[in-house]
Design a protein around this motif. Structure first.
Motif, PDB file in Angstrom:
ATOM      1  N   THR A   1       0.840  -1.200   0.114  1.00 47.20           N
ATOM      2  CA  THR A   1       0.024   0.102   0.027  1.00 47.20           C
ATOM      3  C   THR A   1       0.897   1.324  -0.126  1.00 47.20           C
ATOM      4  O   THR A   1       0.437   2.033  -0.807  1.00 47.20           O
ATOM      5  CB  THR A   1      -0.998  -0.075   1.238  1.00 47.20           C
TER       6      THR A   1
ATOM      7  N   ILE B   1       2.074   1.884  -3.533  1.00 45.61           N
ATOM      8  CA  ILE B   1       0.928   2.016  -4.456  1.00 45.61           C
ATOM      9  C   ILE B   1       0.619   3.499  -4.128  1.00 45.61           C
ATOM     10  O   ILE B   1       0.251   4.338  -5.005  1.00 45.61           O
ATOM     11  CB  ILE B   1      -0.082   1.174  -4.315  1.00 45.61           C
TER      12      ILE B   1
ATOM     13  N   PHE C   1       2.926   5.762  -5.851  1.00 45.06           N
ATOM     14  CA  PHE C   1       2.985   5.907  -7.265  1.00 45.06           C
ATOM     15  C   PHE C   1       1.411   6.415  -7.613  1.00 45.06           C
ATOM     16  O   PHE C   1       1.551   7.374  -8.571  1.00 45.06           O
ATOM     17  CB  PHE C   1       2.550   4.233  -7.717  1.00 45.06           C
ATOM     18  N   SER C   2       0.371   6.545  -6.870  1.00 45.70           N
ATOM     19  CA  SER C   2      -0.753   7.267  -6.905  1.00 45.70           C
ATOM     20  C   SER C   2      -0.726   8.734  -6.995  1.00 45.70           C
ATOM     21  O   SER C   2      -1.285   9.405  -7.771  1.00 45.70           O
ATOM     22  CB  SER C   2      -1.892   6.784  -5.837  1.00 45.70           C
TER      23      SER C   2
ATOM     24  N   ALA D   1      -4.025  -2.272  -8.746  1.00 42.55           N
ATOM     25  CA  ALA D   1      -2.664  -2.928  -8.199  1.00 42.55           C
ATOM     26  C   ALA D   1      -3.131  -3.382  -6.844  1.00 42.55           C
ATOM     27  O   ALA D   1      -2.851  -4.257  -6.282  1.00 42.55           O
ATOM     28  CB  ALA D   1      -1.516  -1.782  -8.035  1.00 42.55           C
TER      29      ALA D   1
ATOM     30  N   THR E   1      -5.638   2.714 -12.342  1.00 38.28           N
ATOM     31  CA  THR E   1      -4.281   1.451 -12.267  1.00 38.28           C
ATOM     32  C   THR E   1      -3.977   1.375 -10.909  1.00 38.28           C
ATOM     33  O   THR E   1      -3.842   0.129 -10.560  1.00 38.28           O
ATOM     34  CB  THR E   1      -3.146   1.770 -13.320  1.00 38.28           C
ATOM     35  N   PRO E   2      -3.599   2.430  -9.904  1.00 36.96           N
ATOM     36  CA  PRO E   2      -3.378   1.969  -8.491  1.00 36.96           C
ATOM     37  C   PRO E   2      -4.456   1.147  -7.786  1.00 36.96           C
ATOM     38  O   PRO E   2      -4.126   0.590  -6.872  1.00 36.96           O
ATOM     39  CB  PRO E   2      -3.136   3.506  -7.959  1.00 36.96           C
TER      40      PRO E   2
ATOM     41  N   PRO F   1       7.843   7.950 -10.296  1.00 36.13           N
ATOM     42  CA  PRO F   1       7.191   6.451 -10.161  1.00 36.13           C
ATOM     43  C   PRO F   1       8.366   5.526  -9.962  1.00 36.13           C
ATOM     44  O   PRO F   1       7.798   4.173  -9.536  1.00 36.13           O
ATOM     45  CB  PRO F   1       6.533   6.208 -11.525  1.00 36.13           C
TER      46      PRO F   1
ATOM     47  N   TYR G   1       0.715   9.200 -10.482  1.00 39.99           N
ATOM     48  CA  TYR G   1      -0.410   8.516 -11.681  1.00 39.99           C
ATOM     49  C   TYR G   1      -1.532   9.473 -11.374  1.00 39.99           C
ATOM     50  O   TYR G   1      -2.205  10.065 -12.615  1.00 39.99           O
ATOM     51  CB  TYR G   1      -0.635   7.165 -11.302  1.00 39.99           C
TER      52      TYR G   1
ATOM     53  N   LEU H   1       1.704  -1.699 -11.536  1.00 41.75           N
ATOM     54  CA  LEU H   1       2.609  -0.270 -11.529  1.00 41.75           C
ATOM     55  C   LEU H   1       3.126  -0.196 -12.829  1.00 41.75           C
ATOM     56  O   LEU H   1       3.040   1.017 -13.481  1.00 41.75           O
ATOM     57  CB  LEU H   1       3.291  -0.350 -10.453  1.00 41.75           C
TER      58      LEU H   1
END
Length: 597
Positions: free
Chosen positions: A95, A98, A101-102, A242, A238-239, A445, A105, A338
């Protein structure tokens, strides 16, 4: 161990609750703080895991009873054992990656704070399932992940496809939830909802609650028959995909069976259902993934295939082996999503792998990591997937199980190599197949992707070195020992050969078998034929039965039909001339008689 483990676990829960409270109070909170708080929570959760490796104790934390019933007292209770203490750090690590990454993104999304808040609630609901010591608490977490998946899959609610996918997810899960509600009601009335009391009474458990558990797991973990919602859920960001596919939601069903395995292990019928369901799912989903063109749908069906493999292990009475694969699978599946998210974002929302190509030169870091993730999924030696997948196939080959389940699993292993190589060849090699302006990779990312790559490489080795992987040691022929690797290599060679053949051929009309798997087999039946039949039946019921039959009998015509006999009984107005003449004559005679003096 006695005090540190519960203290640290509760501290992790409190810290996560504090983050969510802050997000609710201050909607414009700096999101980097939340990411750092998750990192602190992860560090705290590693302490109980370190203590667990030296001595495998099981602990429970309970409050005094909150609800008193005739058969059981319901309280808040946490179970801290090998599965829960191992999976909490995994869920937090994934988490954390992610969410980081979020932030890249979803940076242009106006409601990013709400999005991060939803991801946190999703995580807490999953941790509730993992640590629940009674069915009531588990059910709260179970419904929590269900409702959060609905909100997150339908995040872009202006798109009708996203709304449909979110509804599909919740409806399929409700079908499975009926099983869990039935099991909980059964246990509440006849045995106990508390895990420890339940495990002591495993010999008196009926098959009905066990079938309810399997139905619940089949709905949540998208097993064959309830599988179409999982690829449809790719409409979400996408997150979300994931997180949904790696360490929350879909693994909750398998975790439920692992947690309640002591009550299943003596019932051969329940284990056989799990085995056949798992083997069917793993083969079918792998075949369906080999026919898809959307990169996210291929990875989603790959998840279904891996969940089928875990279900097969539950059916073989090896719950800890299923748990080991769940742990390793979480890392490489999050990484796959990811990386696909990085491709989609840099290609301006292109998801069709037929339109990609030559990305290894343009996006080298993402290309390297998706290759590692795909090799891990295939079960290449010394990557984390190898340690669980290879052991699973060895266990199946050495068990007294039906040859059909064994054949399905081996075919699925070969197909997993086929679809993984298909992603690598079509996206990374060759030349770009469409004219697209591609963004170049940025540093934002790379951290979470590299972190998950290290997890995908080393987690398997770490479990091998620890006490977590204590599988049965067999003496077996070399051919059996090398079977998983042989099947995987066969899949790679087959995939390469097919790809070089098909790319040089002119476009052809898809074959029936290809369409069968591409449409997920049930799609036309479940989403078109059945709803249409149901709507037609409902329409006929409402129009023909209610409008025609009911109104004929009980409406205006019915009232008129009932009143006509009454009118005829109380009056002489029957349209008969002789009645009228008789009445007239009698009246005249009576009048004359009375008027005479």
């Amino acid at each position: 161990m006695n005090t540190i483990t519960p203290t640290m676990t509760l501290a992790v829960f409190l810290l996560l609750m504090l983050i969510i409270t802050k997000l609710f109070i201050k909607p414009n909170l700096n999101l980097n703080d939340t990411k750092n708080s998750l990192m602190i929570a992860l560090t705290m959760s590693l302490i109980p895991l370190t203590l667990l490796l030296n001595n495998e104790n099981e602990m429970t934390l309970s409050t005094p009873p909150i609800i008193n019933t005739a058969t059981t007292n319901i309280n808040i209770s946490f179970i801290l054992d090998t599965p829960s203490l191992t999976f909490i750090p995994i869920a937090l690590f994934i988490t954390w990656s992610i969410i980081e990454f979020s932030l890249w993104y979803m940076s242009t999304d106006p409601y990013i704070n709400k999005f991060i808040k939803y991801l946190f609630i999703f995580l807490i609901a999953m941790l509730t399932i993992i640590t629940a010591n009674n069915m009531f608490q588990l059910f709260i977490g179970w419904e929590g992940v269900g409702i959060m998946s609905f909100l997150l899959i339908g995040w872009w609610y202006a798109r009708s496809d996203a709304n449909t996918a979110a509804l599909q997810a919740i409806i399929y899960n409700r079908i499975g939830d009926i099983g869990l509600i039935m099991t909980t009601a059964w246990l509440l009335s006849l045995t106990s909802m508390n895990m420890q009391e339940l495990f002591m009474q495993h010999e008196v458990i009926n098959i009905i609650p066990l079938i309810g558990l399997i139905a619940a797991a089949a709905g949540k973990s998208a097993q064959f028959g309830l599988h179409p919602w999982l690829p449809a859920a790719m409409e979400g960001p996408t997150p979300v995909s994931a997180l949904l596919h790696s360490s929350t939601m879909v693994v909750a069903g398998i975790f439920l069976l692992i947690r309640l395995h002591p009550i299943m292990q003596k019932t051969e019928l329940a284990l056989t259902i799990c085995l056949i369901l798992g083997a069917t799912t793993t083969m079918f989903a792998a075949a369906a993934a080999a026919t898809q063109h959307d990169i996210k749908k291929i990875i989603a069906l790959s998840t279904t295939s891996q969940l089928g493999l875990m279900m097969t292990m539950v059916g073989l009475n090896q719950p800890m082996l299923a748990f080991l694969h769940m742990a390793t699978h979480s890392f490489f599946k999050a990484l796959l999503f990811l990386c696909s998210g990085s491709f989609i974002h840099n290609l301006k929302n292109e998801q069709d792998i037929r339109k990609m190509g030559g990305l290894n030169k343009i996006l080298p870091m993402t290309s390297s990591t998706i290759t590692i993730a795909s090799f891990t999924l295939m079960g290449m030696p010394f990557l984390s997937g190898f340690y669980s997948k290879d052991t699973i196939i060895e266990t199946i080959l050495n068990s007294y199980t039906n040859s059909w389940a064994l054949t399905m699993t081996l075919i699925a292993t070969m197909l997993s190599a086929v679809y993984s190589m298909r992603i690598i060849y079509l996206t990374l090699t060759g030349f770009p197949r469409t004219k697209q302006k591609i963004h170049h990779e940025t540093k934002a990312p790379t951290k979470p992707i590299l972190r998950l790559t290290l997890g995908s490489i080393f987690v398997g080795t770490m479990t091998k070195l620890s006490t977590l992987q204590t599988t049965t040691t067999y003496t077996m022929p070399t051919s059996i020992k090398l079977s998983a690797l042989t099947i995987t290599l066969t899949g790679i060679i087959l995939s390469t050969d097919l790809l070089f053949l098909s790319t040089k051929q002119p476009p052809q009309k898809p074959k029936t078998l290809n369409l069968f798997f591409n449409q997920l087999a049930f799609f036309n039946l479940l989403h078109r034929a059945l709803p249409m039949k149901m709507l037609k039946f409902s329409q006929q019921t409402s129009t023909e039965l209610i409008d025609l039959w009911t109104l004929e009998n009980y409406g205006p015509k019915g009232l008129s039909n009932t009143s006509i006999p009454l009118i005829h009984m109380t009056t002489q107005q029957k349209n008969l001339i002789k009645n009228y003449m008789t009445t007239f004559t009698l009246t005249m005679i009576i009048t004359l008689v009375l008027s005479c003096p």
